[in-house]
Design an enzyme around this catalytic site. Structure first.
Site, PDB file in Angstrom:
ATOM      1  N   HIS A   1     -19.869  10.771  -0.077  1.00 28.53           N
ATOM      2  CA  HIS A   1     -20.291   9.486   0.505  1.00 28.53           C
ATOM      3  C   HIS A   1     -21.821   9.402   0.519  1.00 28.53           C
ATOM      4  O   HIS A   1     -22.491  10.383   0.850  1.00 28.53           O
ATOM      5  CB  HIS A   1     -19.730   9.362   1.930  1.00 28.53           C
ATOM      6  CG  HIS A   1     -20.073   8.050   2.552  1.00 28.53           C
ATOM      7  ND1 HIS A   1     -19.478   6.858   2.162  1.00 28.53           N
ATOM      8  CD2 HIS A   1     -20.976   7.714   3.515  1.00 28.53           C
ATOM      9  CE1 HIS A   1     -19.999   5.873   2.857  1.00 28.53           C
ATOM     10  NE2 HIS A   1     -20.908   6.368   3.683  1.00 28.53           N
TER      11      HIS A   1
ATOM     12  N   ARG B   1       0.824  -1.216   0.000  1.00 28.42           N
ATOM     13  CA  ARG B   1       0.000   0.000   0.000  1.00 28.42           C
ATOM     14  C   ARG B   1       0.861   1.270   0.000  1.00 28.42           C
ATOM     15  O   ARG B   1       0.522   2.259  -0.650  1.00 28.42           O
ATOM     16  CB  ARG B   1      -0.909  -0.046   1.234  1.00 28.42           C
ATOM     17  CG  ARG B   1      -1.873   1.096   1.361  1.00 28.42           C
ATOM     18  CD  ARG B   1      -2.838   0.857   2.504  1.00 28.42           C
ATOM     19  NE  ARG B   1      -3.867  -0.104   2.162  1.00 28.42           N
ATOM     20  CZ  ARG B   1      -5.005   0.229   1.528  1.00 28.42           C
ATOM     21  NH1 ARG B   1      -5.243   1.478   1.185  1.00 28.42           N
ATOM     22  NH2 ARG B   1      -5.896  -0.681   1.262  1.00 28.42           N
TER      23      ARG B   1
ATOM     24  N   ASP C   1     -14.025   7.337   5.408  1.00 27.87           N
ATOM     25  CA  ASP C   1     -15.103   8.328   5.309  1.00 27.87           C
ATOM     26  C   ASP C   1     -15.187   9.220   6.545  1.00 27.87           C
ATOM     27  O   ASP C   1     -16.276   9.552   7.025  1.00 27.87           O
ATOM     28  CB  ASP C   1     -16.449   7.637   5.031  1.00 27.87           C
ATOM     29  CG  ASP C   1     -16.424   6.872   3.712  1.00 27.87           C
ATOM     30  OD1 ASP C   1     -15.941   7.426   2.719  1.00 27.87           O
ATOM     31  OD2 ASP C   1     -16.871   5.710   3.679  1.00 27.87           O
TER      32      ASP C   1
HETATM   33  C1  GAR Z   1     -21.195   7.243  -4.877  1.00 25.44           C
HETATM   34  O1  GAR Z   1     -22.488   7.115  -4.326  1.00 25.44           O
HETATM   35  C2  GAR Z   1     -20.173   7.564  -3.811  1.00 25.44           C
HETATM   36  O2  GAR Z   1     -20.653   8.361  -2.791  1.00 25.44           O
HETATM   37  C3  GAR Z   1     -19.847   6.186  -3.301  1.00 25.44           C
HETATM   38  O3  GAR Z   1     -19.715   5.437  -4.459  1.00 25.44           O
HETATM   39  C4  GAR Z   1     -20.659   5.915  -5.426  1.00 25.44           C
HETATM   40  C5  GAR Z   1     -19.933   6.099  -6.732  1.00 25.44           C
HETATM   41  O4  GAR Z   1     -20.819   6.344  -7.768  1.00 25.44           O
HETATM   42  N1  GAR Z   1     -18.667   6.242  -2.474  1.00 25.44           N
HETATM   43  C6  GAR Z   1     -18.524   5.550  -1.352  1.00 25.44           C
HETATM   44  O5  GAR Z   1     -19.329   4.723  -0.961  1.00 25.44           O
HETATM   45  C7  GAR Z   1     -17.260   5.861  -0.558  1.00 25.44           C
HETATM   46  N2  GAR Z   1     -17.319   5.289   0.727  1.00 25.44           N
HETATM   47  P1  GAR Z   1     -20.314   6.896  -9.179  1.00 25.44           P
HETATM   48  O6  GAR Z   1     -19.075   6.091  -9.549  1.00 25.44           O
HETATM   49  O7  GAR Z   1     -21.450   6.612 -10.104  1.00 25.44           O
HETATM   50  O8  GAR Z   1     -20.021   8.364  -9.027  1.00 25.44           O
END
Ligand code: GAR
Length: 192
Positions: free
Chosen positions: A108, A64, A144
């Site tokens: 988020h 990482r 987050d």
């Molecule tokens: C979004 O809803 C974002 O908030 C979430 O992934 C989705 C991506 O959608 N992120 C998380 O859950 C981070 N913990 P997208 O690729 O269509 O923008």
């Protein structure tokens, strides 16, 4: 304001930013879009929009720390004012965030600090909340976590599945992300 957007998948929030920039609703420069794996639709749609793209494949690095360093170098090449994690499903190190003066924005699909992690929508439904939503925040090296900038509530309907609820949250999330970037670009939000 120059931004680099990081994605892991579909990139529909990113698309909202691209659309808002091209319609001049939002005045930021999308300097580049990066992903942590090959073959994301987020990178594909950015390339189609003429935006520079890069991939720093998590699986291609021994550990990482090496991946974080490579990602920081790739992002820094575009000299962003703000780095946006938009559906970027990897935790970055404190060093990475410090390299961009803490200006690492995350979106988020839940009302943080409730339901952090990769399944914020599923976890909120499983708990049985009647209201959830989305959060845009300055991210630290946690999952987050970090100072909240803006949130919007979304009602959970009895008829919802994870997919229908997430789609309604994403509608709110896209607007919230575009508005927050606009306010940041206008200097209308307090600094870190
Ligand atoms: C979004 O809803 C974002 O908030 C979430 O992934 C989705 C991506 O959608 N992120 C998380 O859950 C981070 N913990 P997208 O690729 O269509 O923008």
């Amino acid at each position: 304001m120059r931004i680099v957007v990081l994605v892991s998948g579909t990139g529909s929030n990113l698309q909202a930013v691209i659309d808002a920039v091209s319609s001049k609703e939002l005045t930021v420069e999308i300097a580049a879009v990066g992903a942590d794996r090959e073959g994301t639709y987020g990178v594909e749609r950015s390339a189609a929009a003429g935006i520079p793209t890069f991939v720093v494949d998590f699986k291609a690095y021994a550990d990482r720390a090496n991946w974080n360093a490579a990602l920081a170098e790739a992002v820094a090449a575009y000299a962003p004012d703000v780095v946006v994690s938009s559906g970027f499903m990897r935790i970055v190190s404190a060093d990475f965030i410090a390299a961009f003066n803490g200006r690492y924005l995350n979106t988020h699909p839940a009302l943080l600090p409730a339901f952090p992690g990769a399944h914020g929508v599923r976890d909120a439904m499983a708990y049985g909340v009647k209201v959830t939503g989305c959060t845009v925040h300055w991210a630290d090296a946690g999952v987050d976590t970090g100072p909240i900038i803006a949130q919007e509530a979304v009602a959970v309907l009895d008829s919802d599945t994870e997919e229908t609820l997430h789609e309604r949250i994403k509608v709110a999330e896209r607007g919230l992300l575009v508005r927050t970037l606009g306010e940041l670009a206008a200097g209308a939000l307090p600094g870190l």
